[in-house]
Design an enzyme around this catalytic site. Sequence first.
Site: not given
Length: 419
Positions: A175-177, A179-180
């Site tokens: 999820g973080d990746s 978003a990045a």
Amino acid sequence: MEASRQGPAEGPLSGIRVIELGNLIAAPFAARLMAEFGAEVIKVEAPGEGDPLRKWRKLHEGTSLWWYLQSRNKKSVAINMRLQEGQEVVRRLVRDADVLIENFRPGTLERWGLGWDALKAINPTLVMVRISGFGQDGPYRERPGFGAVGEAMGGMRFTTGEPDRPPARTGISIGDSLAALHAVMGALMALIHIKSGRGTGQVVDVSLFESVFNMMESLVPEFDAFDFVRTRSGGALPGIAPSNSYPTAEGTYVIVAGNGDGIFRRLMGTIGREDLGGDPRLASNDGRVRHVEEIDAAITAWTSRHSLDEVTAALDRAEVPNGRIYSVADIVDDPQYLARDMILPSTLPDGLSVKMPGIVPKLSETPGAVNWLGPALGEHTATVLATLGYDEAEIEALVANGAVAKGTVVSEPGAGGMP
């Protein structure tokens, strides 16, 4: 492998200054991608402990190996943004910046006098990338949101895992990746808008749940049109057949993607099921989906009688897409990874040689480069503040009142990190 094979020091983003105010994963990953392609990335960390990622996962001599990867090519400046003097340092940084990337909870920077209105007044052409759990507005804007929450509310978790088991997650912070990656796309689009002379600075608003949701393909229209709720399907790809993981004779699994019409016929010929390959019911994907259990059973009957090597060799000859399920041990020795410079030998500050991932994507004329690994906390504080006009006495005064901190110089830009 020499560092020069990763490209020149000046990449396609050379001349772009990025200020990173983020911690942990999403914002730092976005800034890392820009740093690898030539942007000057100045990472602002809190004095004392710095980014918590410095202590995440496996540590070497007290520092995370992930940190060395996530912060390569960045400059570390230790600033206490809770103090007015520290906030003023950030404002000076923003004056000549092209991009600012942050992932604080919405409203945090505003409380410190560093919100969009304040920064835009200082630098009208600034691109401010704001990554948060739920976005900068809406009823959930102030809720804390990590990548795991974004994966759940974005729809990914509901579709991941075996049908008879609870929802699963991937073993990485996907999820973080995601978003990045959306953050970098937004930043580059905003920069093009400015550099082409068509506009001024703007906010790029990226949320974790929307970044995951953007990957969910036809989830919404299928529900709206047919009241169909896509759920967990194990190793299969729902609505596309055949595409699944199949057991081999030695107990391993192989991925087979025989979902193209011609590919399906070649696959059936390879496994000795020409009857299925010529079956008009299975000539196109919609028909194969209706009979996917029959197809999967036929493929399983074949793969389970052969070793993994035999299966992949036969499918390669038939030009049927297939793949082994790699562990990291498989990855680091794979000839394709090595040929593509995806495994890079690197050297930690104490001289330990450690393999690191290579750079993606590959640009033919202006490829990315690894110039140095993640820096020590505050390693570049003094040099960066000097470029902002602070003299030595002013820097020492800021250090004395705790507004900034200086660290030990471990590596010089362009000089280390790669053998």
